[in-house]
Write an enzyme that holds these catalytic residues in place. Structure first.
Site, PDB file in Angstrom:
ATOM      1  N   LYS A 125      -8.250  14.093   4.934  1.00  0.00           N
ATOM      2  CA  LYS A 125      -7.427  12.858   5.074  1.00  0.00           C
ATOM      3  C   LYS A 125      -6.388  12.902   6.026  1.00  0.00           C
ATOM      4  CE  LYS A 125      -6.398  13.930   0.593  1.00  0.00           C
ATOM      5  NZ  LYS A 125      -6.697  12.827  -0.420  1.00  0.00           N
ATOM      6  N   ARG A 126      -5.643  11.963   6.387  1.00  0.00           N
ATOM      7  CA  ARG A 126      -4.545  12.012   7.406  1.00  0.00           C
ATOM      8  C   ARG A 126      -3.798  13.069   7.060  1.00  0.00           C
ATOM      9  NH1 ARG A 126      -4.152   8.320  11.759  1.00  0.00           N
ATOM     10  NH2 ARG A 126      -2.043   9.406  12.142  1.00  0.00           N
ATOM     11  N   LYS A 143       0.858  14.589   1.170  1.00  0.00           N
ATOM     12  CA  LYS A 143      -0.558  14.925   0.835  1.00  0.00           C
ATOM     13  C   LYS A 143      -0.705  16.477   0.611  1.00  0.00           C
ATOM     14  CE  LYS A 143      -2.466  10.780   3.336  1.00  0.00           C
ATOM     15  NZ  LYS A 143      -3.116   9.774   2.544  1.00  0.00           N
ATOM     16  N   THR A 182      -8.492   6.786  -1.616  1.00  0.00           N
ATOM     17  CA  THR A 182      -9.677   6.036  -1.747  1.00  0.00           C
ATOM     18  C   THR A 182     -11.054   7.152  -1.284  1.00  0.00           C
ATOM     19  OG1 THR A 182      -9.743   5.392   0.634  1.00  0.00           O
ATOM     20  CG2 THR A 182      -9.346   3.740  -1.442  1.00  0.00           C
ATOM     21  N   LYS A 194     -14.726   8.585  -2.921  1.00  0.00           N
ATOM     22  CA  LYS A 194     -15.813   8.664  -2.257  1.00  0.00           C
ATOM     23  C   LYS A 194     -16.431  10.242  -2.878  1.00  0.00           C
ATOM     24  CE  LYS A 194     -14.115   5.821   1.514  1.00  0.00           C
ATOM     25  NZ  LYS A 194     -13.100   6.012   2.440  1.00  0.00           N
ATOM     26  N   HIS A 218       0.584  -1.223  -0.034  1.00  0.00           N
ATOM     27  CA  HIS A 218       0.022   0.069  -0.015  1.00  0.00           C
ATOM     28  C   HIS A 218       0.937   1.216  -0.050  1.00  0.00           C
ATOM     29  CE1 HIS A 218      -3.869  -2.077   1.011  1.00  0.00           C
ATOM     30  NE2 HIS A 218      -3.290  -2.935   1.558  1.00  0.00           N
TER      31      HIS A 218
HETATM   32  F1  GPW Z   1       1.952   2.411   4.837  1.00  0.00           F
HETATM   33  N1  GPW Z   1      -2.245   3.431   3.510  1.00  0.00           N
HETATM   34  C1  GPW Z   1      -2.653   4.010   4.945  1.00  0.00           C
HETATM   35  F2  GPW Z   1       1.267   1.249   3.149  1.00  0.00           F
HETATM   36  O1  GPW Z   1      -3.820   4.485   4.832  1.00  0.00           O
HETATM   37  F3  GPW Z   1       0.840   0.699   5.258  1.00  0.00           F
HETATM   38  N2  GPW Z   1      -1.716   3.570   5.800  1.00  0.00           N
HETATM   39  C2  GPW Z   1      -0.596   2.975   5.839  1.00  0.00           C
HETATM   40  O2  GPW Z   1       0.047   2.766   6.895  1.00  0.00           O
HETATM   41  C3  GPW Z   1      -0.313   2.466   4.605  1.00  0.00           C
HETATM   42  C4  GPW Z   1      -1.048   2.696   3.441  1.00  0.00           C
HETATM   43  C5  GPW Z   1       0.969   1.672   4.539  1.00  0.00           C
HETATM   44  C6  GPW Z   1      -3.080   4.056   2.284  1.00  0.00           C
HETATM   45  C7  GPW Z   1      -2.247   4.677   1.194  1.00  0.00           C
HETATM   46  O3  GPW Z   1      -1.569   5.778   1.721  1.00  0.00           O
HETATM   47  C8  GPW Z   1      -3.401   5.046   0.199  1.00  0.00           C
HETATM   48  O4  GPW Z   1      -2.908   5.620  -0.875  1.00  0.00           O
HETATM   49  C9  GPW Z   1      -4.184   3.904  -0.157  1.00  0.00           C
HETATM   50  O5  GPW Z   1      -5.435   4.226  -0.765  1.00  0.00           O
HETATM   51  C10 GPW Z   1      -4.665   3.061   1.281  1.00  0.00           C
HETATM   52  O6  GPW Z   1      -3.709   2.743   1.856  1.00  0.00           O
HETATM   53  C11 GPW Z   1      -5.280   1.812   0.676  1.00  0.00           C
HETATM   54  O7  GPW Z   1      -4.549   1.045  -0.205  1.00  0.00           O
END
Ligand code: GPW
Length: 798
Positions: free
Chosen positions: A538-539, A544, A646, A650, A350
């Site tokens: 978002k975070r 970002k 994501t 939405k 991710h």
């Molecule tokens: F670092 N994402 C997240 F890859 O929300 F683990 N937290 C996390 O710790 C990680 C990824 C990790 C997010 C991505 O930043 C986002 O772009 C993506 O849409 C989402 O994961 C779901 O795939």
């Protein structure tokens, strides 16, 4: 199982007696909510049916951000009308019950919410699945704004019991830590016995995952750490040394006490590794126990009955742990265990952010998980052995793909090696994995790699969150899209239909008023529902680029004051999101937003034109109010850095127009809606890559050349915004001294132009609402139903 209003009322009164132990009339609203949740939960339980002949997917994730369940489950079970009318007869309001429900914050952001959307789609599509996660006693902190700064409060979501969970002590399993491995040879083969220093008990709690139409009810099984009976220090207890006896209890329970709030970065703490191993080992033991119950020791069919998916590397020890159980407990050999594990496990990456790619110091790992370490070492040894050492640059390839390197265990490499499939979460992201981050693996095993573009639950984030649009759609194209989201395409026929467009605008207005009321309640700020709602939620992360958005607002403010001929349609800029407690830069950006909001909102020269709002405590539940009210969706990350996003999906589904970079899934949104229906700006991923490589970008030059940039940066250092909570040197330094790592200033001009062009289009109502409808019409692709079908067909083979 109640069907009619009359039956419901009877069963509800009965539930009050059974669950609360009081007559309906004597229950508080909270107690009544509790009884109702238990009643709906048991209705769902009746639908839970194991289709044992089928293959089942176990989705391992450290985070599940499920949101509130009552409203969603009533919708999915088709009971909303029966229950709300029944309650009305009894003098109650269902909405009051919705308000009481806690929103469990068992995740940080996108990754955790994705896992929850997947659970929704799996159940709604009728696949047998189990989510495997952690029952954190404290979820992600709650955010408050005090004197213009983020303040964190603990999220004690279990304080008053959580009615949707059921504890299953009978399914608890032991989990070992520390100690040593004893090797013995019986004249035939080696035997390994892990003599742990500590054994704890993992206790599962099940939450029903109810599919749409009640087709399938699955479970989310979250694990909690408890001391073993004998683990409780009886000696200390008998000596009267309660403090010592209790300390052990506290130490064990600490394992599942808190969710680490650092999204996308390593904690490096041993407690985090304990969390990762605890829920993985418990989940694997559970799978093996269930498999044996159904199929005995027919291990040869294991991978035909069980699929194990690892959501990022946090559960990366799934495969070696499964091998450990198969070898040490079930007596299988290495080759057989390896074959079973590697045919069952798959992995999603991710992120490409280096600080989020998990690595553990070998010493720490080996001390905590000695037997698992031996297995990983052997996997690594065999991997090195099998390496073709006849190609140019093989040393470099091996260095980049080995599990053990530089004194560390590289979890992403472990995950790729043990998995039968590896995927990224958007087209661009998967290409970056293949060509840059995991390039050597892609050269070696291209067949493992594939893309699965993320998706969202269109039921929760559209059908449920946007009732006015839902109603309009039902009158226009029917209800088929709830089952088949691609049917949203049928809306394209209405893109030129002025009376339909007016109804869409009216629905948006209703949603904006709903959000305006929420903003008023939470912040005291009054916003104008006739202004454009421009939203970034978002975070908070440097990549970002919330900062780019802030600089835009500062510049607009400067120009509104300086130039009486400068006019734009009124805009309300809305932000929400949390920053990790220790992430000073991100917290400073929040502080800056609060500071500019305070100045601008109180300046009567401009506050009929622009306003700025920070909504505290972004969470699944307020997200459902925020997305439907948006007109502009800010998706402005540095190109190449957001794996998918994501929130962008939405917003799009709810008819907002994206203002974004060509990053993550924005690229696919652009392809689907066409470039006339989205506003793209800024550098592309390959351009950023090149400039990084060449070191050719100099932020100072831009500062000196561009007067508008110079002015807003200088304002970070003077007293324009420092009245509320102090100055912003850290942000200033990141842009100038540290040469703007995220290309904020480089994209500034292109962003300003794009924003102004987009806002300009708002004056032409027909164009705007046509774009809006077109976005919704094209959004069916981003339903997680589509994503899940792809995982099922191409990876899990359910
Ligand atoms: F670092 N994402 C997240 F890859 O929300 F683990 N937290 C996390 O710790 C990680 C990824 C990790 C997010 C991505 O930043 C986002 O772009 C993506 O849409 C989402 O994961 C779901 O795939």
């Amino acid at each position: 199982m109640f069907k009619t209003k009359k039956e419901f009322k009877k069963e509800f009164e009965n539930a009050c007696l059974v669950v609360v132990g009081k007559d309906f009339e004597d229950c508080s609203t909270e107690e009544k909510y509790f009884a109702l949740a238990k009643l709906i939960s048991s209705q769902a339980g009746e639908l839970h049916e194991q289709k044992i002949a089928h293959k089942k997917i176990y989705y391992f994730s450290m985070e599940f951000l499920i949101g509130k369940l009552l409203e969603n489950y009533l919708m999915n079970l088709g009971l909303t009308k029966t229950v709300s009318e029944g309650l009305k007869d009894m003098g109650e309001s269902l909405e009051d019950y919705f308000d009481i429900e806690k929103d469990p914050g068992l995740g940080n952001g996108g990754l955790g919410r994705l896992a929850a959307c997947f659970m929704d789609s799996l159940a709604s599509l009728g696949y047998e699945a189990q989510g495997v996660g952690i029952r954190y006693r404290f979820g992600l902190f709650k955010q408050r704004i005090e004197d213009g700064r983020q303040v964190e409060d603990p999220d004690n979501w279990l304080e008053k019991d959580y009615p949707w969970e059921v504890k299953h002590l009978e399914a608890a399993v032991p989990v070992k830590f520390g100690g040593r491995v004893e090797k013995s040879y019986d004249g035939n083969e080696m035997h390994y016995q892990w003599i742990p220093e500590e054994t704890i008990l993992a206790v599962p709690y099940d939450i029903p995952m109810v599919g749409y139409d009640g087709k399938q009810v699955n479970t989310l099984r979250i694990w909690s750490a408890k001391p073993m009976e004998e683990g409780f220090d009886m000696d200390a207890f008998n000596r009267g040394d309660y403090a010592h006896a209790n300390k052990h209890r506290a130490d064990v329970q600490a394992i599942t006490d808190i969710l680490y709030p650092n999204d996308q970065s390593l904690s490096g703490r041993i407690l985090r590794l304990k969390q990762e191993y605890m829920f993985t080992a418990a989940g694997i033991m559970d799978i093996v126990n269930n498999f044996k119950k159904q199929y005995g020791n027919h291990w040869e069919i294991f991978s035909e009955k069980v699929a194990i998916h690892t959501n990022d590397t946090h559960p990366a020890v799934c495969a070696p742990e499964l091998m450990r159980v198969l070898m040490d407990q079930e007596g299988l050999g290495w080759d057989e265990s390896w074959k079973i594990a590697s045919a069952s496990v798959s992995y999603t990456n991710h992120t490409i952010l280096p600080e989020a790619l998990e690595k553990w110091p070998i010493d720490m790992f080996r001390n905590l998980l000695p037997r698992l370490y031996d297995i990983i070492e052997e996997i690594d040894r065999r991997y090195r052995d099998s390496f073709h050492k006849n190609v140019d640059g093989w040393q470099e390839q091996l260095k980049n793909t080995a599990i053990l390197w530089d004194g560390q265990v590289h979890m992403a490499n472990l995950s790729v090696i043990v998995s039968h499939h590896v995927n990224g979460v958007a087209d661009l992201h998967t290409e970056i994995l293949k060509n840059i981050v995991l390039k050597d693996f892609y050269t070696l095993v291209p067949e493992k790699f594939n893309n699965k573009t993320n998706g969202i639950s269109h039921r929760r984030f559209f059908a449920q969150a946007n009732p006015s649009y839902r109603k309009l759609l039902e009158e226009t194209i029917g209800k088929g899209w709830i089952h088949h989201p691609e049917e949203l395409e049928n809306l394209k026929k209405y893109e030129e239909n002025v009376s339909f467009l007016e109804k869409v605008e009216a629905s948006k207005k209703e949603n904006k008023i709903r959000l305006a009321n929420y903003i008023k309640k939470m912040t005291g700020i009054e916003v104008n529902p006739n202004s454009i709602f421009d939203i970034q939620v978002k975070r908070f992360h440097a990549y970002k680029r919330q900062l780019l958005n802030v600089l835009k607002i500062m510049d607009l403010y400067n120009r509104l004051l300086a130039d009486p001929n400068f006019h734009i349609h009124p805009v309300t800029f809305i932000f929400a999101g949390k920053a990790a407690q220790g992430y000073t830069f991100a917290k400073d950006v929040i502080r800056l937003i609060c500071a500019i909001a305070d100045v601008i909102n109180h300046d009567d020269r401009v506050n009929r034109m622009i306003k700025v709002v920070f909504i505290p405590n972004f969470s699944v539940s307020n997200a459902q109010i925020i997305y439907p009210a948006a007109e502009i969706s800010e998706q402005i990350s540095t190109a190449g850095m957001e794996a998918s996003g994501t929130g962008n999906m939405k917003f799009m589904m709810n008819g907002a127009i994206t203002l974004g970079t060509l990053d993550g899934a924005n690229v696919e949104i652009t392809q689907l809606v066409g470039s006339d229906n989205i506003k793209i700006f800024g550098l592309k991923a390959h351009e950023i890559e090149t400039m990084r490589h060449q070191g050719s970008y100099l932020a100072w030059t831009l500062y000196h050349e561009n007067q508008r940039i110079k002015k807003v940066l200088d304002q970070l250092m003077d007293d324009t915004y420092s009245h509320l909570s102090g100055g912003f040197d850290l942000i200033y330094d990141s842009l100038l001294r540290d040469n703007d790592s995220f290309f904020v200033l480089k994209d500034f001009e292109s962003y300003m132009n794009a924003f102004e062009e987009l806002v300009g289009l708002y004056e032409d109502k027909k164009t705007w609402w046509k774009m809006s409808v077109h976005n919704t019409a094209c959004s069916g692709y981003f339903s997680s139903d589509r994503t899940i079908e792809e995982y099922v067909q191409e990876i899990w083979k359910l």
